[in-house]
Structure formats: structure tokens, C-alpha cells
Enzyme design. Structure first.
Site, PDB file in Angstrom:
ATOM      1  N   HIS A 180       0.844  -1.199   0.000  1.00  0.00           N
ATOM      2  CA  HIS A 180       0.000   0.000   0.000  1.00  0.00           C
ATOM      3  C   HIS A 180       0.884   1.257   0.000  1.00  0.00           C
ATOM      4  CE1 HIS A 180      -3.027   2.829   1.378  1.00  0.00           C
ATOM      5  NE2 HIS A 180      -3.927   1.894   1.613  1.00  0.00           N
ATOM      6  N   GLU A 283      -0.720   1.262  -5.310  1.00  0.00           N
ATOM      7  CA  GLU A 283      -0.528   0.030  -4.554  1.00  0.00           C
ATOM      8  C   GLU A 283      -0.481  -1.206  -5.450  1.00  0.00           C
ATOM      9  OE1 GLU A 283      -3.791  -0.022  -1.699  1.00  0.00           O
ATOM     10  OE2 GLU A 283      -3.901   2.155  -1.796  1.00  0.00           O
TER      11      GLU A 283
HETATM   12  C1  BG6 Z   1      -6.994   1.803   0.228  1.00  0.00           C
HETATM   13  C2  BG6 Z   1      -8.431   1.317   0.122  1.00  0.00           C
HETATM   14  O1  BG6 Z   1      -6.144   0.811  -0.237  1.00  0.00           O
HETATM   15  O2  BG6 Z   1      -6.695   2.061   1.598  1.00  0.00           O
HETATM   16  C3  BG6 Z   1      -9.349   2.376   0.710  1.00  0.00           C
HETATM   17  O3  BG6 Z   1      -8.762   1.047  -1.221  1.00  0.00           O
HETATM   18  C4  BG6 Z   1      -8.938   2.685   2.149  1.00  0.00           C
HETATM   19  O4  BG6 Z   1     -10.688   1.930   0.660  1.00  0.00           O
HETATM   20  C5  BG6 Z   1      -7.476   3.086   2.158  1.00  0.00           C
HETATM   21  O5  BG6 Z   1      -9.754   3.734   2.644  1.00  0.00           O
HETATM   22  C6  BG6 Z   1      -6.928   3.425   3.553  1.00  0.00           C
HETATM   23  O6  BG6 Z   1      -7.174   2.396   4.435  1.00  0.00           O
HETATM   24  P1  BG6 Z   1      -6.750   2.513   5.947  1.00  0.00           P
HETATM   25  O7  BG6 Z   1      -7.329   1.306   6.620  1.00  0.00           O
HETATM   26  O8  BG6 Z   1      -5.254   2.518   5.986  1.00  0.00           O
HETATM   27  O9  BG6 Z   1      -7.312   3.816   6.455  1.00  0.00           O
END
Ligand code: BG6
Length: 310
Positions: A180, A283
């Protein structure tokens, strides 16, 4: 891992340890190519900057919270073994009490397996994820969970992150994984993302509406899209920083693009008010229909390589 256990892995001045907060050790790399910071909590790259660059490549929130069971905002969190909210239909398994968003790898304290200075001056770090609390709770609910997870990082004139999952069980396992990656940009309104042209996407903000990306991508509003069946390299062009970031990947069929934009980020405790302007998540992943089926004994390595050019 406590401080005594990690010290033997230091490599002179080129790999040292510090703590971002008590109980949250980080690896600091400073070799002939670049500097990098890697958190053992989450097995998460937090910073990467080649010496020739004046700006960090990876975005890390100034308000990131270092606390157990809370994911660190920024860097390269690992989404594993599911992506987003736990979907028991997709996972075909009973859930545990509070399945954490994006899985438990990013909220687990990882171990160091090895550190090495390679002959070309790059630094290699191998981390392994032990099965602690959240993982144990998941395993108790899912007797067929027998996965192991290892990550190899190479800090060089590029940053390479390779995440290997092995199915040690006797049943098939449907795996979702994602690196991510948060990238630091001069101004989200002025960057372009190339490499997704003609890719089909699922728009998570529009209840899964699907579409096709016609041309290069400009981000002018909140975005949360999963691009499917695409293994292309992505180029993040940033004229404001006078650079382009090349994000290539292996064994990844999905690419997720996310920016929460102004309103959503103002509701997030761990993001400064204007931070959405300076970040974009790109990502490399295997999610939705691109999840990977791992047969017993099978390993799968998702990897990304990040390189900056001026
Ligand atoms: C992204 C998702 O990868 O991560 C989103 O597609 C999500 O839907 C975002 O809001 C952030 O996620 P988190 O759990 O780190 O706040």
C-alpha cells in the site's frame, strides 16, 4: 524483538537502530545510494530517499500514530492476508471477533531474519512476520490458516520490496495482498499517473461501478479505484519536484489508487489537514478477482521496485 535481540543485526554506520516511540524500533539505512527507515512494527518501510534527491520519495504522515493495533499512516503498509474490510464471502472462512481492515500484517511486530551489505553497496534486509495476537486469534477461528510471510528489502539506487507468502497447510488458500505504497508529491493537482491506460477498474466510491481508464490519470477529486488485470509499470510524473517515480511490479495483477481528498482526510486523526495535497497511494496488489490461489506448499512473491529519475 527487543533492543538486545536486534543489535547484532547492525552493519556499522550503514545500518543502525533507533526508536520512533518506546517499543517501536526502526531500522535506519544509510548506504552509498540512499537513506531509508523501516519499522519492525508492520514490517513497514517509512522513508526512502536516494542521496541525489532533495525530497523524500515515500510519504509518511507527520501525525502518524505509533500504537499497538493501529496501522502507521504512510510508508508502505502491507495489506495481508485480506484487503480492505474482511469479506467472509470471499474468504470462505469464519471470521474472528474484530477482523482488522487490510489484515494483520501491518499491525504485527516483525522479526529480523538477516541484514547484509551487498557487494555493490546496496543493503538487503529480510524480515519475517511471527504469528502473534491478531494472527493467533485468526488462526484459532480458521484452523486452515497455515501461512508464513517474509519480506526482502533492497535499499539501493532503487527500493525493492518483495513479499513472499507460503501456504504451509494442506488446503488451497485464496490470498489477497498489497504493498500500500504512499508516495510524496509536490501537489496532487499537478501530477499525472501513466501506465493504467485502457485498464478496467472497480470504483470503490461508487459502489463497485466499473469503468475503463481512457488516458493518463489526473487526480482531481477523492479516488479509491482498483485497476484489475494490469501488471504495467506506473510512472508518477511530478513536475513540481522535477522528477518521475517509476513503480514496477512482479506477480501483481491489480493496482489500487487512493487519495482521501480534503473532507475525508480532515476526519482522520493521523493526517495533517493539508496532507492529502502531498500524497498519492499507488498500490501493487492482488485483490478482488485477482486474488491468488495458493495450493499446499506453494509460495507467491509480490514485489515492487521504486526508482526516481529527474
Ligand atoms: C486503500 C483502500 O487501499 O486504503 C481504501 O482502497 C482505504 O478503501 C485506504 O480507505 C486506507 O485504508 P486505511 O485502513 O489505511 O485507512
Amino acid at each position: 524483538m527487543n533492543n538486545k535481540l536486534i543489535q547484532p543485526y547492525s552493519l556499522g554506520d550503514s545500518l543502525t537502530f533507533s526508536e520512533v516511540s518506546p517499543g517501536f524500533p526502526v531500522i535506519k539505512v544509510n548506504n552509498s545510494f540512499a537513506t531509508a527507515t523501516i519499522s519492525l512494527y508492520g514490517g513497514q518501510v517509512l522513508e526512502y530517499k536516494p542521496h541525489a534527491q532533495s525530497e523524500q520519495v515515500i510519504w509518511l504522515s507527520d501525525k502518524a500514530i505509533f500504537k499497538n493495533n493501529k496501522a502507521i499512516r504512510g510508508g508502505i503498509p502491507i495489506c495481508w492476508p485480506w484487503f480492505g474490510d474482511y469479506d467472509k464471502n470471499n474468504n470462505d472462512l469464519p471470521t474472528h471477533s474484530h477482523p482488522p481492515a487490510h489484515g494483520f500484517a501491518r499491525i504485527t511486530h516483525w522479526n529480523i531474519h538477516s541484514t547484509k551489505l551487498l557487494s555493490d553497496g546496496s543493503t538487503e534486509i529480510i524480515l519475517q512476520m511471527p504469528c502473534h495476537s491478531n494472527c493467533q486469534e485468526y488462526q484459532a477461528a480458521n484452523a486452515h490458516y497455515h501461512l508464513s510471510l517474509e519480506m526482502t528489502l533492497v535499499v539501493s539506487n532503487h527500493l525493492k520490496v518483495s513479499l513472499t507468502t507460503t501456504n504451509n497447510g494442506s488446503r488451497n488458500w485464496l490470498l489477497a495482498d498489497a504493498l500500500h505504497s504512499y508516495f510524496r508529491v509536490s501537489n496532487i493537482n499537478k501530477v499525472t499517473i501513466q501506465g493504467l491506460e485502457q485498464a478496467h477498474y472497480v470504483d470503490k466510491l461508487k459502489k463497485g461501478l466499473t469503468g475503463t481508464q481512457e488516458s493518463e490519470l489526473w487526480v482531481k477529486e477523492e479516488i479509491d479505484k482498483v485497476f484489475l488485470n494490469t501488471s504495467n509499470e506506473i510512472i508518477l510524473n511530478d513536475p513540481g519536484f522535477d522528477r518521475a517515480i517509476f513503480i514496477s511490479k512482479e506477480n501483481s495483477s491489480s493496482t489500487v489508487i487512493w487519495n482521501p481528498w480534503q473532507k475525508k482526510s480532515s476526519q482522520m486523526l493521523d493526517m495533517p489537514a493539508a496532507a492529502w495535497l502531498n500524497m498519492i497511494c499507488i498500490e501493487p496488489a492482488n485483490v478482488l478477482e485477482n486474488q491468488r490461489l495458493l495450493t499446499p506448499g506453494e509460495s507467491h512473491t509480490l514485489s515492487t521496485s521504486i526508482k526516481v529519475k529527474n
